[in-house]
Structures are given as C-alpha cells and as structure tokens.
Scaffold this motif. Structure first.
Motif, PDB file in Angstrom:
ATOM      1  N   ARG A 100      -9.825  -9.303   7.726  1.00  0.00           N
ATOM      2  CA  ARG A 100      -9.582  -8.821   6.493  1.00  0.00           C
ATOM      3  C   ARG A 100     -10.632  -8.086   6.452  1.00  0.00           C
ATOM      4  NH1 ARG A 100      -8.072 -13.695   2.505  1.00  0.00           N
ATOM      5  NH2 ARG A 100      -6.345 -14.711   3.701  1.00  0.00           N
TER       6      ARG A 100
ATOM      7  N   CYS B 257     -15.733  -8.341  10.696  1.00  0.00           N
ATOM      8  CA  CYS B 257     -14.163  -7.871  10.368  1.00  0.00           C
ATOM      9  C   CYS B 257     -13.726  -7.540  11.773  1.00  0.00           C
ATOM     10  CB  CYS B 257     -13.932  -6.859   9.482  1.00  0.00           C
ATOM     11  SG  CYS B 257     -12.334  -6.453   9.261  1.00  0.00           S
TER      12      CYS B 257
ATOM     13  N   GLY C 266      -6.752 -13.936   8.980  1.00  0.00           N
ATOM     14  CA  GLY C 266      -7.015 -13.145   7.912  1.00  0.00           C
ATOM     15  C   GLY C 266      -8.654 -13.728   7.722  1.00  0.00           C
TER      16      GLY C 266
ATOM     17  N   GLN D 133       0.640 -12.620   0.892  1.00  0.00           N
ATOM     18  CA  GLN D 133       0.272 -13.267   2.159  1.00  0.00           C
ATOM     19  C   GLN D 133       1.233 -14.287   2.657  1.00  0.00           C
ATOM     20  OE1 GLN D 133      -4.150 -13.395   1.819  1.00  0.00           O
ATOM     21  NE2 GLN D 133      -4.302 -11.895   3.152  1.00  0.00           N
TER      22      GLN D 133
ATOM     23  N   TYR E  97      -2.578  -6.109   1.445  1.00  0.00           N
ATOM     24  CA  TYR E  97      -2.793  -7.041   2.343  1.00  0.00           C
ATOM     25  C   TYR E  97      -1.698  -7.530   3.226  1.00  0.00           C
ATOM     26  CZ  TYR E  97      -6.897  -7.982  -0.679  1.00  0.00           C
ATOM     27  OH  TYR E  97      -7.755  -7.481  -1.752  1.00  0.00           O
TER      28      TYR E  97
ATOM     29  N   GLU F 225       0.222  -7.784   6.641  1.00  0.00           N
ATOM     30  CA  GLU F 225      -0.565  -7.459   8.194  1.00  0.00           C
ATOM     31  C   GLU F 225       0.456  -7.620   9.169  1.00  0.00           C
ATOM     32  OE1 GLU F 225      -3.422 -10.595   8.153  1.00  0.00           O
ATOM     33  OE2 GLU F 225      -4.827  -9.834   6.980  1.00  0.00           O
TER      34      GLU F 225
ATOM     35  N   GLY G 186      -1.947  -2.353   3.755  1.00  0.00           N
ATOM     36  CA  GLY G 186      -2.474  -3.398   4.584  1.00  0.00           C
ATOM     37  C   GLY G 186      -2.533  -2.925   5.879  1.00  0.00           C
TER      38      GLY G 186
ATOM     39  N   ARG H  47      -5.827   0.277   8.949  1.00  0.00           N
ATOM     40  CA  ARG H  47      -7.036  -0.093   8.387  1.00  0.00           C
ATOM     41  C   ARG H  47      -7.596   0.960   7.651  1.00  0.00           C
ATOM     42  NH1 ARG H  47      -8.231  -4.995  10.910  1.00  0.00           N
ATOM     43  NH2 ARG H  47     -10.383  -4.553  10.303  1.00  0.00           N
TER      44      ARG H  47
END
Length: 517
Positions: A39, A45, A53, A306, A337, A339, A357, A362
């Motif tokens: 994240r 990161c 995450g 999530q 969020y 993914e 997300g 990104r």
C-alpha cells in the motif's frame, strides 16, 4: 560473528539495501516503527504482487531491531528461512518480503561500513545545515509534488478512465509521505498552508498535461476547515480553472459537524465543485445527515472493500445494501484500495460505480501518467462531471455564483416561472426529482430559476436546516430513477451538480417546515 543491529550508537544508521529486484528504491534508512507493504504511504512500499498490502514491520526493543511478519500471504524470510515470530536483525542479513530481496547494512557518519550501492546523504549532516523552518520552506517551494492515481467508472460493460485523485508527495529525505510532511507542518502550525499548496500544485499540473474533461479529486486538511481558508482557496482554483471538473474529498467525520458543513456545501454548489465523503462506513452511518448534506460521491472505507471477493456473504450483502442505499439518495458509490481483478469483479456486481486502487494504477507523477482511449460502452456514458461544453458550462457556473449576490431583479416573486410547495405535495411520493441548488434567500433562488434555459417544471420549497432556513430549487418530475439519472447527466455537462431525490423525501421536508411554523 554477526553484529546485532543496535540503535544506541549515535553514529550508526541502518539501511535496507535492495538486491536488484526493481520493486523499490535501492537504499532505505530504517526508522522504527518501520512498515513494509504494497500500500502507498508505508515506509517501504513495494509494487510486487507477491507482497501483501501490509506485509511486515521492523520494531525497536531495548535498543535492538526486530523483524516481525504481519501474517503476510507469501511470508517474510531472514537468511532464506521463513520467520514465524519476531526475529532479531544482524548486519549483512538477507531479508525477503515475498519475492523482494534486501540486505541489511550499517553506515556511520565517518563512512565506516558504507555499502557500495549507498547513495543517500547522511541525515545527521542535513539536520545541521537546515532548521525546521528552512526545510519546510524548501518543501513548499520545490519539494512537494503532486502524484496522480487513476479513477475508473466500472458501472458499464468496460471500465472507463474518468479522473484522478491528486495526492501529495515529496522527494525530500524524511518528508516523502503525507504523514511525514504534515508532521513537519504541525510543528510549525502550517498544516493549512501545506494543504493549499499541495492542492493548487496538483490542479496546475493537471491543467498542463491532462484532458480538461477528466475529474480531479482533491483533498483538504482539517486545519483548513478550522481556520476558514478553504472556501477562499477553492474560489481561487475555480477562477483559474473554470472548466475543470473538481471533486473535494472530506472524511465521514464531517457528518458530526453539520453546522460547520452547511456553508461549505453551499459554497461548493455555487462553485460547481462536487463533494465526496471518504472512509464511509468507518463510523456510525447516519442516513439523515447523509441525505441532508447530499454528497455527490461516497468512498467506502477500505476495511469494507479489501478482500471483498473472498469475504463472507454477510459482508458482501452489507456492501451491496450500502451501495443501493446511497444510489437511491442520488449518490455515486465508490471503492478504493482495489488491488485484485477478483475484487473489481465482485464490487461491480455489488453495485459500486467508481473505483481506484493498485489494480487500476499506482500513484505516479504527472510525467508518467498514461491516458487511456475511451472504450465503447453498451450504455451511454456521461459521468465526466463537467464535460467540455465551455460556453454553456461557464454561463451556468456564473449563474450559480450569482445566487449569493444581492438580488437585482425587481420583478415580484409570484410572476416567476416555478411551482411551489403545494404543487409538490400533489405529486406522487413514488416519483423522482432533481435538486439543482438552494439558497437562504427566496429571491435569489427564484432568480436562479428565471435565468435557466432548459424547459421543464421548476419548483422551489422551503426546508428547515440545522442552522437556517433554505429555499430549495428542484427540476423535473420523473416516474423512475433511471429517467431522472439520464436528465441529471445532461445537467452535469452544463456545470450543475444535480442530486436525484425522491418526492417522498421532499414531502417529509415540506411537512416538517410547516409543522415548525
């Protein structure tokens, strides 16, 4: 013999050194607590899909560093052995997060033990050269940079890139993340100033490089709300960028302060800036406040979203019910969020319309933003919240701004072309209408109606707000929500921020106002 990573040596600085994996920076100083994950915003990161995450963290206990796996999917390894409990770190250890491999290294002010890949400046030297005020000034002048994360409309047959969220970042040592930047601002009581700079810089960068019809989601810090500078900042942005569709994000906690919120909501309507409430569902859900404050978009809290594809049927039904609830209030449900492809597919089935997300992209700087060609949709798509109808939109925005200007029209109100509360009470509770705006003065609301060119039924009724009376302007009477939605999309391209409402809700407000008289 291995050297324990001890922190009681004032000259020692400890680092993670990337082993050429291409998933992160080459050299990262360790300042406990130090969190690692996929994240955005963590100390390290990593972009690899093999990293969870929230993957692991490095802690300090009694002057020693310990590595702790946080139930990651693919595990954390030290010297090729998967760890199950907190594990002490030593110089030259190899640590692995998923497929991302690092070695640990020590560096001193005198250069002892310097790793051959090391490129960062010793932070102790920077601290000597700059005061906190000087460092913060450098952050404001050149260090703070906007990053952009794409937002997609997933309500149709194919995802459509519909905008970006503007996120503050920095390339300065120790001030890279928003938390670090605002911590520095807090020490100098400059949070509001930093918030304004980040927002303005993001909109300026978008004006130079992004198509004008794409939405920009911008943020604010609570300090701006407290000092009352936010409205002035937004007015300056709107004056400089009159055609850019802008969405202001506020936390769900704003629902706890309806009195403070009322004036801001009115200002946003007048400026043609839409409102998004984020972290929705994190606290107590207050339907009455949500309905009265009328946000255009709600971003569901990440804890609800999530892993939704693997969540219990109970949580999936909860998200579906919440999405349906907000859509019935004329609000667009949004998730962040996201993914994994499975999360995208599930959320689309549950009724989510906007999404962002890592699955979609990104946060990156403007130089690396990639724009997608519009995809063919089965159904008409017009969610750009502003469009490119420059002249008509500019004219509508100017009319909206004039609501709060003293009424110059001497005509008596009864000659204006709009229906009243009695007419609204005669309409079926099962019908829908579109709220265009509201004013605390009836003559100003009536003047707004008089200037409209779109034909149809307009109506004005009085409602009781928490701090004052409001005169609400409505447009149209529709048998179903889909018909009202199609009409609201046309109004969006003209610069209005329409809100689809049920006549039943309007009746409730009219009757409440009458009962209080």
């Amino acid at each position: 013999m291995q050297t324990l990573m001890m922190l009681n040596d004032p000259l020692a600085i400890w680092f993670l050194i990337a082993e050429g994996n291409g998933h992160g920076p080459e050299k990262i100083p360790i300042t406990p607590p130090f969190r690692i994950g996929r994240r955005e915003g963590f100390d390290l990161c990593l972009t690899s899909q093999t990293v969870s995450g929230l993957h692991a963290e490095i802690l300090e206990e009694d002057g020693q560093l310990w590595l702790h796996d946080l139930n990651s999917t693919n595990g954390t390894l030290v010297n090729r052995q998967r760890i199950r409990t907190k594990t002490p770190l030593h110089e030259n250890d190899t640590v692995q997060f998923g497929s991302c491999v690092f070695s640990v290294s020590q560096e001193t002010a005198g250069g002892v033990g310097r790793h051959p890949m090391a490129t960062m400046v010793d932070p102790s030297q920077v601290a000597i050269e700059e005061t906190p005020e000087q460092k913060f000034d450098r952050l404001l002048s050149s260090g703070a940079v906007p990053f952009f994360q794409p937002i997609y409309d997933i309500s149709g047959s194919q995802p459509q890139q519909t905008g970006f969220e503007v996120l503050g970042r920095s390339r300065m040592y120790g001030l890279r993340t928003p938390d670090q930047m605002f911590a520095a601002a807090l020490a100098l009581e400059q949070e509001a100033k930093l918030s304004r700079v980040l927002r303005r810089r993001g909109v300026e960068a978008a004006a130079a490089d992004l198509p004008e019809d794409l939405m920009l989601f911008v943020n604010t810090h609570p300090a701006e709300l407290a000092c009352g500078d936010l409205e002035e900042s937004l007015e300056e942005i709107r004056a400089s960028f009159p055609n850019r569709p802008i969405v202001l994000e506020l936390p769900e906690s704003i629902l706890n302060s309806p009195d403070m919120f009322a004036d801001l909501r009115s200002a946003l309507l007048n400026l043609g800036i839409r409102l998004a409430i984020h972290d929705f569902g994190a606290g107590q859900i207050r339907l009455s406040e949500l309905s009265e404050m009328a946000p255009d978009i709600v971003k569901f809290d990440g804890a609800l979203i999530q892993g939704i594809n693997k969540a219990t049927s109970k949580r999936q039904r909860l998200v579906a019910a919440m999405a349906k609830m907000v859509k019935e209030l004329g609000i667009t449900p949004m998730a962040e969020y996201i993914e994994l492809p499975g999360e995208h597919d599930t959320l689309r089935q549950l009724g989510i319309e906007y999404a962002q997300g890592f699955h979609y992209g990104r946060p990156i700087d403007i130089a690396h933003v990639k724009l997608e060609e519009p995809k063919t949709r089965i159904e008409p798509q017009s969610k750009n919240l502003g469009g490119s109808a420059g002249d008509s939109r500019g004219r509508m925005l100017e009319e909206l701004r004039q609501i709060d200007v003293a009424d110059q029209d001497p005509r008596p109100l009864q000659k204006r072309a709009y229906q009243d509360a009695d007419w609204l009470l005669e309409q079926s509770k099962n019908c829908y209408t579109i709220q265009l705006t509201m004013s605390s003065v009836e003559s100003k609301a009536a003047d707004f109606v008089a200037k409209q060119q779109r034909k149809g039924d307009y109506a004005i009724y009085q409602k009781r707000g928490r701090i004052s009376e409001w005169f609400v302007v409505l447009f149209g009477m529709f048998d179903d929500r889909e018909t009202a939605k199609a009409e609201s999309e046309k109004l969006k391209t003209a610069g209005v921020s329409p809100w689809i409402r049920t006549i039943a809700a309007v009746h409730t407000e009219i009757n409440a106002a009458v009962a209080e008289k």
